[in-house]
Design an enzyme around this catalytic site. Structure first.
Site, short mmCIF file in Angstrom:
data_model
loop_
_atom_site.label_atom_id
_atom_site.label_comp_id
_atom_site.label_asym_id
_atom_site.label_seq_id
_atom_site.Cartn_x
_atom_site.Cartn_y
_atom_site.Cartn_z
N ASP A 17 -6.36 58.61 24.12
CA ASP A 17 -5.27 59.38 23.49
C ASP A 17 -4.56 60.24 24.51
OD1 ASP A 17 -5.91 58.26 21.09
OD2 ASP A 17 -6.99 60.02 20.30
N ASN B 93 -10.12 52.35 27.45
CA ASN B 93 -10.68 52.99 26.26
C ASN B 93 -12.19 52.79 26.19
OD1 ASN B 93 -9.11 54.58 24.63
ND2 ASN B 93 -8.44 52.97 23.27
N GLU C 20 -0.77 50.81 22.34
CA GLU C 20 -0.40 51.27 23.68
C GLU C 20 0.98 50.76 24.10
OE1 GLU C 20 -2.60 47.35 24.38
OE2 GLU C 20 -2.55 48.99 22.93
N ASP D 130 3.85 48.51 28.14
CA ASP D 130 2.56 48.94 27.64
C ASP D 130 1.63 49.24 28.80
OD1 ASP D 130 1.70 46.54 28.63
OD2 ASP D 130 1.08 45.69 26.72
#
Length: 408
Positions: free
Chosen positions: A289, A280, A316, A272
């Site tokens: 994204d 974010n 993620e 991840d």
């Protein structure tokens, strides 16, 4: 708008998938010389019989009958030569040539028959004239029987024959032959019309059938494509284009279940994005994204076998399923992926931002096969250790006790 016979064939048949085969079958039948052999031999016999009845009293008549015989011999030779030319030549993509050749040969036959029969009507004794009329009727009947295959040439052939025979009979003062011939051709014309109409209905039905079958085939293809698109959509992550969680579970079950039947090791790389929530919050969800899309391209670049799968596990989190890959090989792949992601810039508001990933690896060997959920738990444990030990690193679980796995 008027159409010639080849044009009619093109309109009625060339739009049909089986058109070329149908035209070829018809021409195979139409070019056969045996009907002309039979008609020609009948006319020759009639001429010989006329000479035999007349004896030496009709020298000019005998000359006319000799001409009739000569015309028939030349005509038979012509039809045989046309048939041999048809058999020995290449047919492929020459439908127009052969249909026009038959058109010409049909008119030649009509002229040859009409000329020979007219000579016999003028020169033959009365008892032979009715035999001549019978032969003319038989020829007309034969043309009628095949008119549905080639309407225009055979109709013209028959008209040439009838016009010549009737005109000769009228000129010769024989008013019995002419009405009989007209009545017979009128009857045959109605019969010919019915046969032609029946064949055209058959062609139209075949064309409609092929059209419906083509529509059905297209509908089936469209349905198959739609089903395939739906299947892919059900197994694909909308953002990254990688396999989704459902596809991941199915693929892992396929290669790691006890009854999978594989004799190869299977490695699972679970990874991840490091500090993705902070990324974010700092740069926005759109940048997040874009970050996930870039990682998905990097993950897809690691696949070297059709059996391998890159999947977005959730959020993620990503995974690589690597059938036939040992733990050492999986580590090399994981390190290559980690380095590739580190080097990959993410454009954010005109700047280039770099991110890192942490990766955990678990491998199930042939002699120590584990269930898919166990392999996944071990890979998750390895990822947990990579996080604990500083992130941006690869950790491998080569063996784990049930206690270790459950604690993870």
């Amino acid at each position: 708008m008027r159409h010639t016979w080849p044009d009619i064939l093109q309109i009625t048949l060339y739009n049909c998938p089986k058109a070329k085969l149908l035209i070829r079958d018809m021409l195979d039948e139409l070019f056969l010389p045996w009907p002309h052999l039979i008609a020609g031999m009948a006319i020759i016999v009639c001429a010989v019989y006329s000479v035999w009845l007349g004896g030496d009293r009709f020298a000019t008549e005998a000359e006319a009958e000799a001409v009739a015989v000569a015309i028939m011999i030349v005509h038979i030779a012509f039809r045989i030569a046309i048939h041999r030319h048809y058999l020995n030549s290449s047919y492929t993509d020459r439908e127009h040539y052969w249909t026009r050749l038959f058109f010409v040969s049909a008119l030649v036959s009509g002229l040859a028959w009409g000329t020979s029969l007219s000579l016999l009507i003028v020169s033959a004794p009365d008892q032979v004239k009715y035999l001549t009329l019978t032969i003319a009727c038989v020829i007309i009947q034969s043309a009628t029987a095949r008119a549905f295959m080639a309407p225009l040439p055979l109709i013209l052939q028959t008209l040439v024959l009838v016009i010549m025979v009737v005109s000769t009979s009228a000129w010769n003062g024989d008013w019995v032959v002419a009405p009989a011939a007209v009545l017979f051709i009128a009857f045959q014309a109605g019969h010919m019309r019915n046969l032609i109409a029946m064949r055209f209905r058959e062609w139209q039905a075949q064309k409609d059938k092929d059209h419906l079958l083509a529509q059905l085939a297209k509908a089936n293809d469209d349905l198959s494509e739609a089903n395939e698109a739906l299947r892919k959509a059900a197994l694909t992550d909308g953002l990254t284009g990688l396999a989704n969680r459902r596809a991941f579970d199915l693929h892992l079950e396929l290669y790691c279940s006890p009854d999978a039947g594989t004799l190869e090791p299977v490695s699972l790389i679970f990874f991840d994005v490091d500090r993705f929530k902070s990324f974010n919050d700092t740069h926005g969800h759109q940048a997040g994204d874009q970050c996930l899309e870039i990682i998905s391209r990097c993950a897809r670049a690691m696949l070297t076998d059709t059996r391998q799968l890159a999947a977005r596990y959730g959020g993620e989190e990503f995974a690589l399923i690597l059938p036939g890959t040992k733990a050492s090989e999986a580590r090399n792949i994981a390190e290559a992926l980690r380095e590739l992601v580190c080097r990959m810039p993410i454009p954010v508001h005109g700047e280039e931002v770099h991110i890192t990933i942490s990766l955990g690896i678990a491998t199930t060997e042939v002699q120590n096969r584990v269930a898919p959920r166990t392999l996944l738990a071990r890979a998750d444990l390895a990822l947990y250790r990579a996080k604990q030990r500083g992130r941006n690193r690869v950790e491998v679980i080569e063996a784990a006790s049930d206690a270790e796995t459950n604690d993870a």
